[in-house]
Design an enzyme around this catalytic site. Structure first.
Site, PDB file in Angstrom:
ATOM      1  N   ASP A  24       0.831  -1.207   0.000  1.00 38.90           N
ATOM      2  CA  ASP A  24       0.000   0.000   0.000  1.00 38.90           C
ATOM      3  C   ASP A  24       0.866   1.258   0.000  1.00 38.90           C
ATOM      4  OD1 ASP A  24      -2.369   1.378  -0.071  1.00 38.90           O
ATOM      5  OD2 ASP A  24      -2.838   1.111   2.053  1.00 38.90           O
ATOM      6  N   HIS A  41       2.624   2.929  -8.947  1.00 38.30           N
ATOM      7  CA  HIS A  41       2.410   1.491  -9.165  1.00 38.30           C
ATOM      8  C   HIS A  41       3.596   0.884  -9.921  1.00 38.30           C
ATOM      9  CE1 HIS A  41      -1.521   2.042  -7.577  1.00 38.30           C
ATOM     10  NE2 HIS A  41      -2.055   2.611  -8.647  1.00 38.30           N
ATOM     11  N   LEU A 135       9.906 -21.521  -4.128  1.00 35.73           N
ATOM     12  CA  LEU A 135       8.971 -20.577  -3.504  1.00 35.73           C
ATOM     13  C   LEU A 135       7.612 -20.601  -4.211  1.00 35.73           C
ATOM     14  CD1 LEU A 135       8.317 -17.993  -1.700  1.00 35.73           C
ATOM     15  CD2 LEU A 135       9.234 -16.650  -3.616  1.00 35.73           C
TER      16      LEU A 135
END
Ligand code: IPE
Ligand code: IPE
Ligand code: MG
Length: 245
Positions: A24, A41, A135
């Site tokens: 955020d 972004h 992962l």
């Protein structure tokens, strides 16, 4: 302490199995630079790269990032379009590097609102990684915790209707099994950047006993050092799960 120094302090026997990250502050970061929100972004992608790398180096098994919520559709059209494009473009650009690191990439979320073409492109890229076993990198995209539960409830109802299970079979493990995170451990640690302290509909069922870590750092400024700092703090928490000590 720098990244390497913090890593040395980590107890490798007490690593969180699953870390969720609510990325955020991109808009505020861009605003501070006098730029449009999409600029923030765009810069956030570098932070994602950093925490994926750190997760591999530290040995985290599951990493889930919150990239686009079911509520984010309410943003101005330009921003929504830009975000959708950025997410797909970044996946296409990064997938080979992720593949080389033995990473499995999955998108968690609903199909609602997405074009077939868009969905197919995402699936085509992710598929390349499905035979890996390193992962597990989940991208919560078009994701909402309440919608996930709602879709899951319908799945269970259908199983009852078709006599595949009975009412008394429904337990926590059945509910977990119909969620997008089916088969994955619940998140042990949820990190949220930018100073906001809320879940915003992220992994609401799964994070029942997660530890929360909040930092004022805005997402585009978040780096490997910040990530391992959160893990170190997690290791100093006492998890009680309702018991007494
Ligand atoms: C997080 O940054 C990215 C997404 C929610 C897609 P924001 O865009 O929410 O940035 P702020 O919170 O407005 O600063
Ligand atoms: C949560 O951030 C969603 C993502 C990080 C993708 P928001 O910025 O959308 O959340 P609110 O509106 O501040 O709760
Ligand atoms: Mg925000």
């Amino acid at each position: 302490m720098n990244y390497k120094e913090i890593i040395k302090k980590l107890d490798i026997n007490k690593l969180p199995k699953h870390i969720g990250v609510i990325m955020d502050g991109n808009g505020r970061w861009a605003n501070k630079q006098g730029a449009i929100r999409l600029w923030g972004h765009k810069h956030g992608v570098e932070s994602v790269r950093a925490i994926v790398e750190a997760s591999v180096e530290v040995g985290i098994k599951y990493l889930t990032i919150y990239a686009f919520s079911t509520e984010n559709w309410t943003r101005p059209e330009d921003e929504v379009k830009g975000l959708l494009k950025l997410i797909l473009d970044s996946l296409i650009k990064e997938v080979d590097a992720l593949n080389k690191q033995n990473i499995i990439v999955r998108f968690l979320g609903t199909d609602l609102g997405l074009s077939d073409e868009y969905k197919q492109k995402i699936e085509k890229e992710c598929e390349k990684t499905y035979t890996n076993n390193g992962l597990n990198f989940n991208i919560a995209f078009n994701y909402g915790g309440r919608l996930e539960l709602l879709e899951g409830i319908k799945t269970i109802a259908k199983q009852i209707q078709e006599n595949k299970i009975s009412l008394s079979d429904i337990d926590e493990s059945i509910v977990s099994s119909v969620l997008y995170t089916s088969g994955m451990p619940d998140p042990d640690l949820i990190i949220r950047t930018s100073g906001e302290q809320r879940l915003s509909n992220f992994l609401i069922w799964q994070s029942a006993y997660a530890e929360f870590y909040f930092t004022d750092v805005l997402w585009p400024d978040f780096r490997k050092k910040d990530f391992v700092k959160a893990i170190l703090e997690y290791q100093n928490r006492q998890r009680r799960y309702g018991g007494s000590k």
